[in-house]
Design an enzyme around this catalytic site. Structure first.
Site, mmCIF file in Angstrom:
data_model
loop_
_atom_site.group_PDB
_atom_site.id
_atom_site.type_symbol
_atom_site.label_atom_id
_atom_site.label_comp_id
_atom_site.label_asym_id
_atom_site.label_seq_id
_atom_site.Cartn_x
_atom_site.Cartn_y
_atom_site.Cartn_z
ATOM 1 N N GLY A 107 26.601 192.015 89.526
ATOM 2 C CA GLY A 107 25.163 192.028 89.283
ATOM 3 C C GLY A 107 24.529 193.213 89.987
ATOM 4 N N GLU A 108 23.237 193.420 89.700
ATOM 5 C CA GLU A 108 22.520 194.548 90.275
ATOM 6 C C GLU A 108 21.109 194.124 90.630
ATOM 7 O OE1 GLU A 108 22.013 199.327 89.411
ATOM 8 O OE2 GLU A 108 22.970 198.009 87.936
ATOM 9 N N GLY A 109 20.627 194.590 91.787
ATOM 10 C CA GLY A 109 19.298 194.246 92.241
ATOM 11 C C GLY A 109 18.503 195.461 92.636
ATOM 12 N N GLY A 110 17.401 195.247 93.329
ATOM 13 C CA GLY A 110 16.497 196.339 93.666
ATOM 14 C C GLY A 110 17.097 197.356 94.608
ATOM 15 N N MET A 111 18.042 196.952 95.452
ATOM 16 C CA MET A 111 18.609 197.869 96.438
ATOM 17 C C MET A 111 19.989 198.367 96.068
ATOM 18 S SD MET A 111 17.497 196.493 100.156
ATOM 19 C CE MET A 111 18.144 198.021 100.855
ATOM 20 N N GLY A 112 20.684 197.673 95.191
ATOM 21 C CA GLY A 112 22.021 198.122 94.861
ATOM 22 C C GLY A 112 22.731 197.197 93.908
ATOM 23 N N VAL A 132 26.382 194.865 93.051
ATOM 24 C CA VAL A 132 27.396 194.050 93.717
ATOM 25 C C VAL A 132 28.629 193.964 92.828
ATOM 26 C CG1 VAL A 132 27.894 191.826 94.805
ATOM 27 C CG2 VAL A 132 25.566 192.699 94.812
ATOM 28 N N ASP A 164 12.042 186.709 100.255
ATOM 29 C CA ASP A 164 12.156 186.815 98.798
ATOM 30 C C ASP A 164 12.988 185.660 98.247
ATOM 31 O OD1 ASP A 164 11.691 187.879 96.272
ATOM 32 O OD2 ASP A 164 13.475 189.149 96.333
#
Length: 810
Positions: free
Chosen positions: A23-28, A30, A137
């Site tokens: 997966g991918e989020g606001g900071m990077g 995984v 969050d």
């Protein structure tokens, strides 16, 4: 923002082999990677390349690792290390196998599941807040469901509530960070958040799980966020039926004023209260009197171990020569009522002391009678007015339990039985019945007088029987055990069917209870028994219908919300927790039941059984003995006692108890307990007799499959493949966890007796891996396991069980 791209098989920092993106989020992003040094898979998070050279982003990245490593708790994802691969910054984390809470939030979940998840999140938050770490969050996407484990992930924007000495605060000017739908009002305003900001977010998550919608909605994220500044959150009861206690807790968490919100630990305790587990979260075992007080428990045990038992004898009612037939009818009615009441036991035999009937005011006394005592002597009823110490003789003590002693003789039963006696007189159209309850020494404990029309014979019988039972229950139970008023007779009939255990009677009970629940949905007694019946049906029908168990939990939670003062609701919760494999939750719910009903034998049975299994042998036996005295007609309790004393080597007493149960409940009532005994004793004749009785079991009974094994053991005709298959089918996944664990134990015992040691160890290994397996006493005491105790596999299995018991605080 550019995507972080890593190719499969690529190796990061010469150690982590990329397997797949997660997966991918606001900071990077995984990835699932293989740690080649440790040969295990972990999660690896890589910072977005356009942020890698930003000092603030790097600072936050380092801080994420430092903060996450400070929090060590099962409900928080573990963080391992921080690394650099060329220009790529990464951290390694625990690889979680499961799914996020996002889907559940969209689709909604049952009340029990929602509270389970919220409790797990609250525990993780409490641990983080205790370390001074705030998540900031929290949302469904940042909560993972990994089987029974609930895990908070992604502390990527977490911050310390207080900067460490010499450390620059990352946000001197606080930015609005978080997801608008889950932000607290103070976060929306750009103020510094604290742990209560996370609690607000948890309140939003719990609201969403139950209602399938957010408390605030709008066309834009800003509209959603600012709505909470302008108005209070809506009550979840506006959208769905939610117990008042749950709704009130949600409303507290969603308060606009943070000082009005609970902290995370208070949230844990509040949810535990709602779930019937009490408010002392994560409390360790504190001794046999925990929940009652050691002095009160000692007093209760002392009272119950004397001749003041729950055995009741009905003396012939005296109607004189004129109304002897009516008196005989009333005697039979009371005997029938006592015989069908679960909480007491009817015993027959000679009166152990003189009849104490005296005349009522205005009514002639009955003629003097010669009464035979339990010790063979006869006395005159004219001696009745004397105190017990002045009567012709004292009551003989029952012989002590144990080898060579029997507690089943009519004389011993009568000598420790209380007595219901009565006189009947008729004057004109009216009858007067005087009922007395006598203790084991013949002293009058309670009296009732009933005046009713003599012509209504059946109504008079029912009235006298009910009032006689009331005298016993008032003195020897924890209080009322069912609804009052016109629903009471139907409820008692349903309870009688429920207590007979077989599926046919259980379905009859369920039909009646469903109708009663429809008529009185807020009655906690009805709701609790209905929940228990659903759990029993779930177990008897193969433990595959998840909806039955979910509904049972929902009903139990509503019973607790309706009345927190009755033990029945907490016992229902203990049954639900046991079915779910939550041993400690079951134990805590049983403690709550015992607190509310010190004489509630069901609670003592559960508490004693668990204590006995985990190695508190003396305390456990003490509880089980108490439960057996308080509930002499409860088959499951008597079997538990017989099983425990057999494991401790007292075969004589165990067989006496099982004989009595079979005489009262039928030849198949003790089969489950006797399967254990057959293996422990190594007695071929015993096994053959049990095999004959097992053949009479219903076709679907799991233990009927033991019949060929018992015969093979009895006559030596061992077929190893057939034996393996029989035990495999007995331990199939289509049974309740506790029953499956019991069958694994039976398999290990028998296979060891049959010298199939490798097979026995395989079953030991399997049962040791089950979360419900806590039976250290069996591992240590079963004589069948003597040949395998030196094996490494046995030591490994025992170590797993011992670690599980220790983790529960026992």
């Amino acid at each position: 923002m550019p995507t972080v791209a890593l190719a499969p098989v690529e190796v990061i920092a010469g150690r982590y082999e990329v397997k797949a993106p997660l997966g991918e989020g606001g900071m990077g992003a995984v990835f699932r990677v293989l740690d080649r040094e440790l040969d295990e898979e972990v999660a690896l998070k890589v910072l977005h390349s356009d942020l890698a050279n930003t000092p603030e982003a790097l600072h936050r990245f380092r801080r994420e690792v430092k903060l996450a490593r400070r929090v060590t708790h099962p409900n928080v994802a573990r963080t391992y290390d921080l690394g650099l691969d060329e220009s790529r910054r990464f951290i390694t984390m625990e690889l979680l196998r499961g799914e996020s809470l996002a889907k559940s939030a969209r689709e909604g979940v049952a009340l029990g599941e929602a509270l389970r998840v919220a409790a797990g999140v609250a525990r993780g938050l409490a641990a983080a807040h205790a370390e001074g770490v705030v998540h900031r969050d929290l949302k469904p996407e940042n909560v993972m469901l990994c089987g029974e484990r609930v895990v908070i992930t992604d502390f990527g924007i977490a911050r310390a509530e207080r900067a460490a000495p010499g450390e620059r605060e990352a946000h001197a000017t606080v930015a609005v960070i978080g997801t608008p739908a889950y932000m607290s009002p103070e976060q929306v305003e750009g103020l510094a958040g604290d742990g209560r900001s996370d609690v607000y977010a948890l309140g939003v998550v719990l609201f969403e799980l139950l209602t399938k919608r957010l408390p605030f909605e709008g066309e834009t994220a800003i509209a959603v966020a600012t709505a909470r500044l302008l108005r209070d959150a809506p009550d979840p009861r506006t959208f769905v039926e939610v117990p008042d206690g749950v709704a009130d807790l949600i409303m507290r968490t969603l308060s606009r004023r943070r000082e009005e919100r609970p902290d995370a630990q208070t949230m844990v305790d509040a949810i535990d209260e709602l779930r019937g587990l009490g408010g002392a979260s994560d409390g360790a075992f504190r001794g046999p009197g925990f929940g009652l007080g050691s002095e009160a428990f000692a007093e209760l045990g002392q009272q119950s171990s004397t001749l003041e038992s729950r055995d009741v004898r009905v003396a012939p009612f005296d109607g004189g020569a004129t109304h002897a037939a009516l008196a005989a009818d009333l005697t039979r009615a009371v005997e029938d009522a006592v015989a069908t009441d679960k909480s007491i036991r009817l015993v027959r035999g000679n009166l152990p002391f003189p009849d104490s009937r005296t005349s009522s005011a205005g009514v002639s006394a009955p003629p003097v009678a010669r009464i035979t005592r339990g010790d063979g002597r006869t006395v005159s009823s004219g001696d009745l007015g004397a105190p017990p110490a002045m009567r012709p003789s004292t009551i003989p003590e029952a012989p002590p339990s144990g080898a060579g002693a029997s507690s089943l003789t009519p004389r011993s039963l009568a000598s420790r039985a209380q007595v219901i006696e009565g006189t009947v007189r008729v004057s004109g159209p009216n009858a007067r019945v005087r009922v007395r309850l006598l203790d084991t020494n013949g002293a009058v404990m309670d009296v009732d007088r009933i005046d009713a029309p003599a012509a209504d014979g059946f109504d008079l019988e029912d009235l006298v029987a009910d009032r006689s039972l009331a005298l016993v229950r008032k003195r020897f139970t924890a209080g009322r055990r069912g609804p009052a008023g016109p629903l009471a007779p139907r409820f008692e009939r349903a309870r009688e069917h429920y207590e007979r255990f077989d599926l046919g009677n259980l379905l009859i009970a369920l039909r009646e209870l469903e109708m009663l629940h429809a008529e009185a949905p807020d009655d906690a007694y009805i709701t609790s028994l209905l929940a228990n019946a659903l759990v029993r049906r779930w177990a008897q029908e193969g433990a595959t219908e998840a909806a039955l168990l979910a509904r049972a939990e929902d009903l139990t939670l509503r019973a607790l919300d309706a009345d927190t003062d009755i033990p029945d609701a907490y016992y229902a919760m203990a049954s639900v927790r046991q079915a779910q494999g939550d041993v400690f939750g079951c134990f805590r719910a049983a403690l709550e039941a015992q607190r509310r009903g010190p004489r509630f034998y069901e609670a003592h049975h559960i508490i004693g059984s668990i204590l006995f299994e985990v190695g508190h042998i003396a305390d456990g036996l003490r509880r089980i003995e108490l439960a057996a005295r308080l509930g002499p007609k409860a088959v499951v309790v008597q079997m538990r006692l017989a099983n425990a004393v057999a494991l401790m080597g007292d075969r004589t007493r165990s067989e006496e108890i099982l004989l009595r149960v079979r005489e009262e409940a039928g030849p198949l009532s003790t089969v489950v307990a006797e399967l254990d005994s057959a293996a422990w004793y190594g007695d071929q004749k015993y096994a053959l007799d049990l095999a004959e009785r097992v053949m009479g079991a219903p076709a679907g009974a799991s233990w009927r499959r033991s019949e060929p094994i018992l015969r093979a053991f009895a006559d030596g005709s061992l077929d190893k493949p057939q034996t393996r298959e029989a035990f495999r089918s007995m331990t199939t996944d289509r049974t309740a966890p506790t029953r499956r664990a019991a069958m694994h134990r039976v398999a290990a015992d028998f296979l060891a007796r049959l010298e199939m040691y490798d097979d026995a160890l395989d079953h030991l290994t399997k049962v040791s891996q089950m979360p419900v397996m806590i039976y250290l006493t069996w591992l240590d005491k079963s004589p069948s396991l003597d040949p395998v105790r030196a094996e490494p596999k046995f030591a490994e299995a025992r170590a797993k069980v011992a670690a599980r018991v220790a983790s529960m605080g026992f």
